[in-house]
Design a protein around this motif. Structure first.
Motif, PDB file in Angstrom:
ATOM      1  N   GLY A   1     -16.061 -38.778  34.220  1.00 27.97           N
ATOM      2  CA  GLY A   1     -17.278 -38.255  33.609  1.00 27.97           C
ATOM      3  C   GLY A   1     -18.274 -37.681  34.594  1.00 27.97           C
ATOM      4  O   GLY A   1     -19.403 -37.354  34.231  1.00 27.97           O
ATOM      5  N   LYS A   2     -17.899 -37.544  35.848  1.00 27.30           N
ATOM      6  CA  LYS A   2     -18.805 -36.976  36.847  1.00 27.30           C
ATOM      7  C   LYS A   2     -18.877 -35.461  36.744  1.00 27.30           C
ATOM      8  O   LYS A   2     -19.773 -34.843  37.276  1.00 27.30           O
ATOM      9  N   LYS A   3     -17.888 -34.872  36.059  1.00 26.74           N
ATOM     10  CA  LYS A   3     -17.827 -33.425  35.906  1.00 26.74           C
ATOM     11  C   LYS A   3     -17.319 -33.139  34.518  1.00 26.74           C
ATOM     12  O   LYS A   3     -16.432 -33.828  34.012  1.00 26.74           O
ATOM     13  N   SER A   4     -17.853 -32.108  33.887  1.00 27.92           N
ATOM     14  CA  SER A   4     -17.344 -31.733  32.561  1.00 27.92           C
ATOM     15  C   SER A   4     -16.506 -30.469  32.691  1.00 27.92           C
ATOM     16  O   SER A   4     -16.645 -29.709  33.644  1.00 27.92           O
ATOM     17  N   ILE A   5     -15.689 -30.259  31.691  1.00 28.33           N
ATOM     18  CA  ILE A   5     -14.781 -29.094  31.712  1.00 28.33           C
ATOM     19  C   ILE A   5     -15.522 -27.859  31.268  1.00 28.33           C
ATOM     20  O   ILE A   5     -16.321 -27.822  30.419  1.00 28.33           O
TER      21      ILE A   5
ATOM     22  N   GLU B   1     -10.913 -33.004  41.387  1.00 20.18           N
ATOM     23  CA  GLU B   1     -11.522 -32.447  40.176  1.00 20.18           C
ATOM     24  C   GLU B   1     -11.108 -33.241  38.935  1.00 20.18           C
ATOM     25  O   GLU B   1     -11.938 -33.561  38.086  1.00 20.18           O
TER      26      GLU B   1
ATOM     27  N   ASP C   1     -12.898 -36.533  38.814  1.00 16.16           N
ATOM     28  CA  ASP C   1     -14.280 -36.361  38.404  1.00 16.16           C
ATOM     29  C   ASP C   1     -14.393 -36.123  36.895  1.00 16.16           C
ATOM     30  O   ASP C   1     -15.310 -36.636  36.241  1.00 16.16           O
ATOM     31  N   ILE C   2     -13.485 -35.356  36.333  1.00 16.18           N
ATOM     32  CA  ILE C   2     -13.483 -35.115  34.886  1.00 16.18           C
ATOM     33  C   ILE C   2     -13.210 -36.403  34.141  1.00 16.18           C
ATOM     34  O   ILE C   2     -13.882 -36.743  33.163  1.00 16.18           O
TER      35      ILE C   2
END
Length: 80
Positions: free
Chosen positions: A76-80, A69, A72-73
């Motif tokens: 930039g693959k996942k945002s918070i 996780e 990914d954050i």
């Protein structure tokens, strides 16, 4: 390979080496032999900050992330 064989092989390398390898081996040996007595002392403020962060984490006030996780954050693959 036994210690005596390693020592002999290293001596051969040193005897036949160029300046670059000599400098590298010297730096490695020098770093290995340096005093490693350095210990960082945390200040009272540091410890209070650690305790505060720990309390928030344990109470659920702040979220923790697994390595996938977090990666990914960060990427930039996942945002918070």
């Amino acid at each position: 390979m036994q210690t005596t064989q390693i020592r002999q092989k290293l001596h051969q390398y040193i005897d036949n080496s160029d300046e670059k390898l000599l400098k590298l081996m010297f730096a490695l040996a020098n770093e290995y032999n340096e005093d490693d007595d350095f210990e960082y002392e945390f200040t009272a403020d540091d410890i209070r900050e650690f305790d505060d962060r720990r309390e928030k984490r344990l109470s659920g006030e702040t979220k923790t992330y697994s390595w996938p996780e977090a990666k990914d954050i960060i990427t930039g693959k996942k945002s918070i």
